[in-house]
Design a protein around this motif. Structure first.
Motif, mmCIF file in Angstrom:
data_model
loop_
_atom_site.group_PDB
_atom_site.id
_atom_site.type_symbol
_atom_site.label_atom_id
_atom_site.label_comp_id
_atom_site.label_asym_id
_atom_site.label_seq_id
_atom_site.Cartn_x
_atom_site.Cartn_y
_atom_site.Cartn_z
ATOM 1 N N ALA A 98 38.404 18.117 -14.860
ATOM 2 C CA ALA A 98 37.703 17.868 -16.128
ATOM 3 C C ALA A 98 36.937 16.565 -16.081
ATOM 4 O O ALA A 98 35.789 16.482 -16.548
ATOM 5 N N SER A 99 37.544 15.522 -15.505
ATOM 6 C CA SER A 99 36.862 14.236 -15.383
ATOM 7 C C SER A 99 35.643 14.351 -14.486
ATOM 8 O O SER A 99 34.578 13.790 -14.789
ATOM 9 N N ALA A 100 35.778 15.084 -13.383
ATOM 10 C CA ALA A 100 34.649 15.244 -12.465
ATOM 11 C C ALA A 100 33.499 15.992 -13.126
ATOM 12 O O ALA A 100 32.333 15.609 -12.988
ATOM 13 N N ILE A 101 33.812 17.065 -13.869
ATOM 14 C CA ILE A 101 32.759 17.838 -14.535
ATOM 15 C C ILE A 101 32.048 16.985 -15.582
ATOM 16 O O ILE A 101 30.810 16.953 -15.650
ATOM 17 N N MET A 102 32.827 16.284 -16.405
ATOM 18 C CA MET A 102 32.226 15.470 -17.465
ATOM 19 C C MET A 102 31.324 14.388 -16.886
ATOM 20 O O MET A 102 30.194 14.181 -17.339
ATOM 21 N N ASN A 103 31.813 13.675 -15.869
ATOM 22 C CA ASN A 103 31.017 12.609 -15.269
ATOM 23 C C ASN A 103 29.823 13.156 -14.506
ATOM 24 O O ASN A 103 28.751 12.546 -14.499
ATOM 25 N N ALA A 104 29.997 14.324 -13.858
ATOM 26 C CA ALA A 104 28.868 14.934 -13.154
ATOM 27 C C ALA A 104 27.752 15.290 -14.118
ATOM 28 O O ALA A 104 26.570 15.052 -13.848
ATOM 29 N N LEU A 105 28.119 15.851 -15.264
ATOM 30 C CA LEU A 105 27.100 16.212 -16.243
ATOM 31 C C LEU A 105 26.438 14.972 -16.835
ATOM 32 O O LEU A 105 25.227 14.970 -17.098
ATOM 33 N N ARG A 106 27.196 13.915 -17.041
ATOM 34 C CA ARG A 106 26.595 12.695 -17.564
ATOM 35 C C ARG A 106 25.597 12.107 -16.572
ATOM 36 O O ARG A 106 24.498 11.695 -16.944
ATOM 37 N N GLN A 107 25.976 12.093 -15.294
ATOM 38 C CA GLN A 107 25.068 11.565 -14.290
ATOM 39 C C GLN A 107 23.875 12.497 -14.068
ATOM 40 O O GLN A 107 22.758 12.039 -13.835
ATOM 41 N N ALA A 108 24.123 13.821 -14.142
ATOM 42 C CA ALA A 108 23.000 14.753 -14.071
ATOM 43 C C ALA A 108 22.058 14.523 -15.242
ATOM 44 O O ALA A 108 20.826 14.573 -15.098
ATOM 45 N N GLY A 109 22.625 14.245 -16.426
ATOM 46 C CA GLY A 109 21.797 13.932 -17.583
ATOM 47 C C GLY A 109 20.968 12.685 -17.369
ATOM 48 O O GLY A 109 19.785 12.637 -17.734
ATOM 49 N N MET A 110 21.560 11.663 -16.758
ATOM 50 C CA MET A 110 20.806 10.450 -16.466
ATOM 51 C C MET A 110 19.674 10.744 -15.487
ATOM 52 O O MET A 110 18.545 10.261 -15.654
ATOM 53 N N THR A 111 19.963 11.538 -14.465
ATOM 54 C CA THR A 111 18.932 11.925 -13.504
ATOM 55 C C THR A 111 17.785 12.641 -14.205
ATOM 56 O O THR A 111 16.604 12.335 -13.992
ATOM 57 N N GLU A 123 36.214 27.588 -23.553
ATOM 58 C CA GLU A 123 36.857 26.742 -24.555
ATOM 59 C C GLU A 123 35.783 25.930 -25.265
ATOM 60 O O GLU A 123 35.108 25.092 -24.661
ATOM 61 N N ARG A 124 35.583 26.196 -26.560
ATOM 62 C CA ARG A 124 34.456 25.605 -27.295
ATOM 63 C C ARG A 124 34.473 24.081 -27.246
ATOM 64 O O ARG A 124 33.439 23.434 -27.100
ATOM 65 N N SER A 125 35.667 23.490 -27.379
ATOM 66 C CA SER A 125 35.758 22.035 -27.369
ATOM 67 C C SER A 125 35.278 21.478 -26.041
ATOM 68 O O SER A 125 34.504 20.507 -25.993
ATOM 69 N N PHE A 126 35.719 22.066 -24.942
ATOM 70 C CA PHE A 126 35.328 21.589 -23.621
ATOM 71 C C PHE A 126 33.827 21.725 -23.418
ATOM 72 O O PHE A 126 33.171 20.817 -22.883
ATOM 73 N N ALA A 127 33.253 22.848 -23.857
ATOM 74 C CA ALA A 127 31.819 23.070 -23.705
ATOM 75 C C ALA A 127 31.008 22.053 -24.508
ATOM 76 O O ALA A 127 30.032 21.479 -24.012
ATOM 77 N N LEU A 128 31.418 21.810 -25.753
ATOM 78 C CA LEU A 128 30.681 20.865 -26.603
ATOM 79 C C LEU A 128 30.763 19.440 -26.076
ATOM 80 O O LEU A 128 29.765 18.708 -26.065
ATOM 81 N N VAL A 129 31.950 19.035 -25.647
ATOM 82 C CA VAL A 129 32.114 17.678 -25.138
ATOM 83 C C VAL A 129 31.267 17.463 -23.888
ATOM 84 O O VAL A 129 30.647 16.410 -23.706
ATOM 85 N N ASN A 130 31.204 18.462 -23.032
ATOM 86 C CA ASN A 130 30.422 18.318 -21.810
ATOM 87 C C ASN A 130 28.921 18.386 -22.068
ATOM 88 O O ASN A 130 28.137 17.722 -21.378
ATOM 89 N N LEU A 131 28.513 19.173 -23.055
ATOM 90 C CA LEU A 131 27.110 19.133 -23.466
ATOM 91 C C LEU A 131 26.756 17.745 -23.982
ATOM 92 O O LEU A 131 25.692 17.196 -23.665
ATOM 93 N N ALA A 132 27.667 17.169 -24.760
ATOM 94 C CA ALA A 132 27.443 15.816 -25.266
ATOM 95 C C ALA A 132 27.368 14.808 -24.119
ATOM 96 O O ALA A 132 26.558 13.870 -24.150
ATOM 97 N N SER A 133 28.207 14.988 -23.098
ATOM 98 C CA SER A 133 28.182 14.086 -21.958
ATOM 99 C C SER A 133 26.841 14.159 -21.233
ATOM 100 O O SER A 133 26.296 13.140 -20.794
ATOM 101 N N LEU A 134 26.293 15.375 -21.101
ATOM 102 C CA LEU A 134 24.978 15.556 -20.493
ATOM 103 C C LEU A 134 23.908 14.790 -21.280
ATOM 104 O O LEU A 134 23.075 14.077 -20.709
ATOM 105 N N VAL A 135 23.943 14.919 -22.610
ATOM 106 C CA VAL A 135 22.949 14.247 -23.453
ATOM 107 C C VAL A 135 23.151 12.728 -23.434
ATOM 108 O O VAL A 135 22.186 11.960 -23.489
ATOM 109 N N LEU A 136 24.398 12.287 -23.346
ATOM 110 C CA LEU A 136 24.679 10.850 -23.264
ATOM 111 C C LEU A 136 23.979 10.239 -22.055
ATOM 112 O O LEU A 136 23.378 9.166 -22.139
ATOM 113 N N GLY A 137 24.064 10.928 -20.922
ATOM 114 C CA GLY A 137 23.360 10.445 -19.739
ATOM 115 C C GLY A 137 21.856 10.527 -19.899
ATOM 116 O O GLY A 137 21.127 9.598 -19.545
#
Length: 457
Positions: free
Chosen positions: A387-400, A257-271
């Motif tokens: 979905a919440s777990a994946i988004m937050n995991a990617l954001r925290q992985a991004g911070m790491t 799902e393109r929307s889900f992929a883009l939002v989670n990529l953004a979450s990674l970069v946010l972190g």
């Protein structure tokens, strides 16, 4: 009575996230003090941050399935209890390894708390407008923790010592447990809960090896290539396991799902770019501009105050502006502000520094709740916890990754400049390069966000 229980639920969810967020900012302002007290180097300081962020991101993917299987309330309460115990262990630590162990326990607990709050709040507030308002408030409360972290940390460091920055979590943890035990209603989704122990082991393995390798790359004290090669192999194995598992930890099909992929990529970069900037701003104020810990905390206030104010008004703002526009605006502004911080020098007046901090807070106040709401909206309500777990995991992985990669960049650049200039100028050059890369990352991910579907949750 039901109205008061729902208020207790909101207070508990906010307070749990407050605890997990507080220990990001309160520890950042204490880094120079910890460096002296524990006789460590830049790599050691990175691990004080990354021991928490690593366990947070690595274990967060399991938070959704654990809540679905054993009950969201039960797992959330377990998270609060673990976080309180980890804080006590940190306060009692007399050496860097013991402190890192306590930080790791805190990270595991935070992995249960942060993503656990969003499905709890979403279930309690099914109306989209109410949900946007309460999740905006959740984001604002997270910002409040980031505001109070530097201020409390600075005052506690100067008054009672670094151990007190962890002891403050004990009464807050007890209050959160009491409110949550009374206010949160138990929910299960046992039939869809992931059961993927191999995937969890592999996720921890590749994230840990990657972080270790990147820190080693910057410190130069140990070879970096063995852990980096191991991380690559473990990541490939992780993807192979997830592709075949009947109930995977990370359902790869959701990323079709393109929307889900883009939002989670953004979450990674946010972190990677914004959350990791706390680490670098603290070093900039204390080691480049020479402010004390308490004064540095006050000078970081504009960022978190602006984030809190914007987050509080986010629910009302989202009624008039599409979420994708708010998200796009947040990432564009963050990228431009981070590029501007790449021009900061040791002698830059605080009026300029404080203005840039405030603008970054505005950007994060838009980006954080919009990213969360769009991630939840891109899947069905029954997959909200995942979905919440994946988004937050990617954001925290991004911070790491941000602390590791940008910290290594800063260290390498500073080391290269040290022969031609003094220590402060060399650190400033490293800081500027790190912020330049962070800003470019935000701008790069902002471009695809323009084509997100105009769908509201």
């Amino acid at each position: 009575m039901q109205r008061y229980r729902r208020a207790a639920l909101v207070a508990a969810a906010y307070l749990g996230t407050f605890l997990a967020s507080l220990d990001i900012s309160i520890v950042n302002v204490a880094l120079p003090t910890l460096q002296t007290a524990l006789a460590t180097d830049m790599a050691g300081l990175q691990w004080v941050v990354n021991a928490y962020a690593l366990c947070l991101s690595a274990c967060m993917l399991s938070a959704g399935p654990l809540g679905d299987r054993h009950g969201h309330k039960r797992i959330w309460l377990l998270g609060v209890a673990l976080f309180t115990a980890g804080s006590l262990l940190c306060a009692l630590a007399a050496s860097l390894p013991l402190l890192l162990a306590g930080r790791a326990v805190q990270g595991v607990a935070g992995a249960l708390l942060i993503p656990g709050a969003m499905p709890i709040l979403s279930h309690a507030f099914p109306d989209p407008r109410e949900r946007a308002h309460v999740i905006g408030g959740w984001s604002a409360f997270s910002a409040l923790a980031l505001i109070l972290g530097p201020l409390l940390g600075g005052m506690l460091l100067e008054a009672t010592g670094w151990q007190s920055i962890f002891l403050i979590n004990l009464p807050l943890g007890l209050l959160a447990m009491l409110l949550g035990a009374w206010g949160i209603t138990e929910r299960h989704y046992r039939e869809q809960a992931a059961l993927d122990r191999t995937g969890q082991v592999l996720s921890i393995a590749w994230l840990g090896a990657l972080t270790y390798g990147l820190i080693a790359l910057g410190s130069g004290s140990t070879p970096a290539w063995p852990p980096l090669v191991f991380a690559l192999l473990a990541f490939i194995a992780f993807l192979a396991v997830e592709a075949r598992a009947p109930r995977p930890l990370l359902p790869l099909r959701m990323f079709r799902e393109r929307s889900f992929a883009l939002v989670n990529l953004a979450s990674l970069v946010l972190g990677f770019a914004c959350y990791s900037s706390l680490f670098f701003f603290s070093l900039y104020l204390q080691q480049i501009q020479g402010w004390a810990a308490g004064a540095s905390g006050w000078r970081m206030l504009p960022q978190f105050a602006a984030m809190g104010i914007v987050s509080l008004g986010f629910g009302r703002l989202s009624r008039h502006v599409p979420l994708r526009r708010l998200m796009l605006g947040g990432y564009l502004l963050a990228g431009l502000v981070l590029l501007a911080t790449a021009t900061l020098a040791p002698q830059t007046p605080y009026a300029i520094v404080g203005t840039l901090f405030g603008l970054l807070g505005v950007a994060m106040g838009l980006a954080v709740p919009a990213t969360g709401l769009l991630a939840m909206a891109s899947v069905g309500s029954e997959r909200g916890a995942m979905a919440s777990a994946i988004m937050n995991a990617l954001r925290q992985a991004g911070m790491t990754l941000g602390v590791a990669v940008l910290g290594s960049v800063m260290s390498l650049r500073a080391a290269a400049m040290l022969e031609r200039s003094g220590q402060v100028a060399a650190l400033a050059a490293g800081f500027q390069l790190a912020m330049l890369l962070a800003g470019l990352a935000c701008l790069a991910v902002a471009l695809p966000l323009y084509w997100l579907p105009a769908r509201q949750p």
